[in-house]
Design an enzyme around this catalytic site. Structure first.
Site, mmCIF file in Angstrom:
data_model
loop_
_atom_site.group_PDB
_atom_site.id
_atom_site.type_symbol
_atom_site.label_atom_id
_atom_site.label_comp_id
_atom_site.label_asym_id
_atom_site.label_seq_id
_atom_site.Cartn_x
_atom_site.Cartn_y
_atom_site.Cartn_z
ATOM 1 N N ASP A 99 0.583 -1.320 -0.170
ATOM 2 C CA ASP A 99 0.212 -0.233 0.359
ATOM 3 C C ASP A 99 0.773 1.273 -0.013
ATOM 4 O O ASP A 99 1.695 1.182 0.499
ATOM 5 C CB ASP A 99 -1.297 0.260 1.602
ATOM 6 N N ASN B 58 -11.147 -2.376 -5.083
ATOM 7 C CA ASN B 58 -10.143 -1.393 -6.054
ATOM 8 C C ASN B 58 -10.588 -1.501 -7.473
ATOM 9 O O ASN B 58 -10.621 -0.195 -8.780
ATOM 10 C CB ASN B 58 -8.900 -1.898 -6.239
HETATM 11 C C1 IPE Z 1 -5.396 -2.449 -0.482
HETATM 12 O O1 IPE Z 1 -4.923 -1.338 -0.245
HETATM 13 C C2 IPE Z 1 -5.915 -3.373 -1.707
HETATM 14 C C3 IPE Z 1 -3.956 -4.375 -2.275
HETATM 15 C C4 IPE Z 1 -3.092 -3.491 -1.953
HETATM 16 C C5 IPE Z 1 -4.528 -4.185 -3.635
HETATM 17 P P1 IPE Z 1 -6.425 -0.651 -0.508
HETATM 18 O O2 IPE Z 1 -5.745 1.048 -0.577
HETATM 19 O O3 IPE Z 1 -7.006 -0.613 -2.139
HETATM 20 O O4 IPE Z 1 -7.084 -0.901 0.836
HETATM 21 P P2 IPE Z 1 -8.142 0.680 1.459
HETATM 22 O O5 IPE Z 1 -9.229 1.226 1.109
HETATM 23 O O6 IPE Z 1 -7.362 1.668 1.617
HETATM 24 O O7 IPE Z 1 -8.684 -0.252 2.800
HETATM 25 C C1 IPE Z 2 -1.457 -0.111 -3.433
HETATM 26 O O1 IPE Z 2 -1.969 1.675 -3.539
HETATM 27 C C2 IPE Z 2 -1.926 -0.064 -5.120
HETATM 28 C C3 IPE Z 2 -3.250 -0.420 -5.070
HETATM 29 C C4 IPE Z 2 -3.943 -0.742 -4.389
HETATM 30 C C5 IPE Z 2 -3.826 -1.232 -6.624
HETATM 31 P P1 IPE Z 2 -2.264 2.388 -3.391
HETATM 32 O O2 IPE Z 2 -2.437 2.942 -4.916
HETATM 33 O O3 IPE Z 2 -3.063 1.960 -2.385
HETATM 34 O O4 IPE Z 2 -1.456 3.948 -3.128
HETATM 35 P P2 IPE Z 2 -2.130 5.026 -2.200
HETATM 36 O O5 IPE Z 2 -3.221 4.675 -0.656
HETATM 37 O O6 IPE Z 2 -3.560 5.570 -2.659
HETATM 38 O O7 IPE Z 2 -1.719 5.795 -1.341
HETATM 39 MG MG MG Z 3 -4.216 2.608 -0.771
#
Ligand code: IPE
Ligand code: IPE
Ligand code: MG
Length: 247
Positions: free
Chosen positions: A21, A69
């Protein structure tokens, strides 16, 4: 980068799961579009996969795209899917060289056709590798997985392939996407968020949790090793008392 001496090679978790993340925030910090963060996140995937294989981890599961997502802006979803196709295409050779088998868990049929076919090709090509297993969680959520397992289970009971009296933890495990894979001993989440986000709810029942404020594109193999060292300092009691474990 050598593996630190403080890492006990006899106490390596067999299975590590990671919620990768913070790509978006990393991009923002660098005044770039979110996709730039995802592209740099791929470098960390490479780093951590190698770092895990180097110290003898047998299974590494990476949460790459959740069911939730799909609700992101269409342009970001498309960019992520495109990145997945090109990355898998580019990395298959390295997986072969490093004797790594690729698996995927999740609702793969929901992925764009070219994504799924690229994935299937890479899985087939690496199927006989017996070093580490790299598992990508794609279009995955734990509630989806559990419901799906229950549906198939009910069907088998209806068809009399399974009696309801035979149902136990081991049988239930065999209906999950992770059938045959041991539960993770260690879960890592980057970016300073303290939640599970619908990831491996059943399988993480007794995992040790490790949270770091590092954003995923900044997470490198030495950070993985640091997490493993932290894990090695934990006492895993599984409901027993500390005295029971030491006697
Ligand atoms: C969790 O990350 C899913 C992945 C790393 C693929 P998100 O960024 O989607 O999670 P939330 O929504 O902040 O909980
Ligand atoms: C994790 O990084 C990747 C996916 C969930 C696909 P994020 O895209 O969630 O990054 P933040 O949480 O917005 O910084
Ligand atoms: Mg995230």
């Amino acid at each position: 980068m050598p593996i630190p001496e403080s890492l006990d090679r006899n106490k390596i978790p067999e299975h590590i799961a990671i919620i990768m993340d913070g790509n978006g925030r990393w991009a923002k910090k660098n005044n770039k579009a979110r996709v730039f963060g995802h592209k740099n996140g791929v470098k960390s995937v490479r780093e951590v996969t190698e770092g895990a294989a180097e110290c003898g981890v047998k299974y590494l599961t990476l949460y790459a795209f959740s069911t939730e997502n799909w609700n992101r802006p269409k342009s970001e979803v498309n960019a992520l899917m495109q990145l997945l196709v090109t990355t898998i295409g580019k990395e298959t050779k390295t997986l072969q060289k490093n004797n790594i088998r690729l698996l995927a868990i999740g609702d793969l049929e929901n992925l764009p056709g070219n994504c799924n076919s690229e994935l299937q090709r890479a899985m087939k090509e690496t199927a006989n590798n017996d070093g580490m297993t790299l598992i990508l969680a794609l279009s995955y959520s734990s509630k989806w997985e559990i419901l799906n397992a229950v549906r198939r289970l009910l069907n088998d009971v209806k068809d009399q392939d399974l009696s309801e009296f035979e149902l136990n933890e081991q049988v239930f495990n065999s209906y999950l996407c992770t059938a045959g894979i041991p539960d993770p001993e260690l879960l890592i989440r980057t970016s300073g968020e303290y939640r599970i986000s619908n990831f491996l709810l059943w399988q993480l029942a007794y995992a040790e949790l490790y949270f770091t404020s590092k954003l995923w594109p900044d997470f490198k193999r030495e950070d993985l090793w640091e997490a493993i060292i932290d894990y090695q300092g934990r006492e895993r009691r599984f409901g027993k008392t500390s005295e029971q474990l030491t006697s």
